[in-house]
Design an enzyme around this catalytic site. Sequence first.
Site, short mmCIF file in Angstrom:
data_model
loop_
_atom_site.label_atom_id
_atom_site.label_comp_id
_atom_site.label_asym_id
_atom_site.label_seq_id
_atom_site.Cartn_x
_atom_site.Cartn_y
_atom_site.Cartn_z
N HIS A 331 0.85 -1.19 0.00
CA HIS A 331 0.00 0.00 0.00
C HIS A 331 0.88 1.24 0.00
CE1 HIS A 331 -2.98 2.99 1.41
NE2 HIS A 331 -3.84 2.19 0.79
N ASP A 390 -8.01 -5.01 -0.33
CA ASP A 390 -8.44 -5.77 -1.49
C ASP A 390 -8.10 -7.26 -1.38
OD1 ASP A 390 -9.49 -3.61 -3.04
OD2 ASP A 390 -7.44 -2.95 -3.42
#
Length: 456
Positions: A331, A390
């Site tokens: 991320h 996700d």
Amino acid sequence: MGLSRKELDDAIEELVARSSQTGAIDPSLYVEYEVKRGLRDNTGRGVLTGLTEISDVTGITANSIGEKIPAEGRLYYRGYNINDLVRGIRNRRFGFEEITYLLLFGDLPTKTQLDLFVDILSNFRELPEEFTRDVIMKAPSRNMMNSLQTSILTLYSYDDRAEDTSIDNILRQSLSMIAKMPLLAVYSYHTHRHYHEGQNLIIRNPKPELSLAENLLQMLHPDGQYTQLEAKVLDIALILHAEHGGGNNSTFTTHVVSSTGTDSYSAIAASLGSLKGPKHGGANLKVLQMFDDIKKNVHNWDNETEIRNYLNKILDHEAFDHAGLIYGMGHAVYTLSDPRCVILKEYAKKLSIEKDLEDEYSLYEKVENIGKECMQQKRRLVKPVCANVDFYSGFVYSMLDFPKELFTPLFAIARISGWSAHRIEEIVSGGKIIRPAYKYVGHHRQYEDLENREEN
């Protein structure tokens, strides 16, 4: 005289060939002119382009001498830690509506305020008369995000105050779209299945006494049934996707488009277009596809050595889509952990037990842990890497019997609450159109009359 089909195809092919001759920008020029590609600096951090009070995303902290060091991820909605917000609704059934109120108005509602707000959303759920038949069922798209854009833009035509950008009217429009988005998505999917796959057409009305999460499930499932855990997990997933700062692509799009003074429907349609991109809203589907590939190629899901070897093949561009990526890992801001992933993982485990899919959940957990190690070793990463939201969301949606076509629309159903809050913030606090600069690096040339131009 018109061109024949072959002449048209040949002409287009020639134009394509000419367009391919147009040179790409020399990468060294970006360094020379200090261009922050993708609005990121050379460390990958986003360039500061605005201020917000809606949410905060942190993944680093400072030690005693001011050095920035990795930390457990934190996400705050209007100053409240997301963990506290989720914990606060555990004893009550659903919380997405309450979180939407918080994002829009800046404070948590009282019981009276929340009850009234839920009633308002329930009243806004109704679509205009014949809208389903005249808009959703006509020329249905194979991509539900395009269907959402079409429906949102068409709602403009049903609004007598569509161009009114006063805050009270923007709020009215926002509440209407937040309430209607689940219907638009699910009805578009059922229509798609009917016209493109020959399935029975099922259009089930929302029930005013049900939450947004419950209505999504009862409108989607053929028998209208769902378990309490299914509804709870979906509610949590919607909360976790409702907002994530002003710097993500679709929310930044909301700010950019809203700064022009355009109407609410155009602004939200633009945000939907941004979210549709596989680099943004479609990431969880890529994770699911990766796991389908892993399941086919890793024969013993309990064998960590076999899993490690295959993940290394993926990173070496030798397996799956040959992109060299373990999707759902890493991320831009979070380092040690993504708080959304931590929460969703907990609920994914509970749901996997109810669905008798504990072996599959265990595989996800192993890939998460082993994948971190493989990426650290292969990429020689200095910054820690963690699974992002996700990683588990696609698995959760599939356990809830949501088809892949609705994965990204589910994201949109949640994120429109955040988009609406940011649109209002931009209108209230803005004033200037957002217009970044681009440096021209082409060449100036002399104009030539048509008859003097030579073929090249």
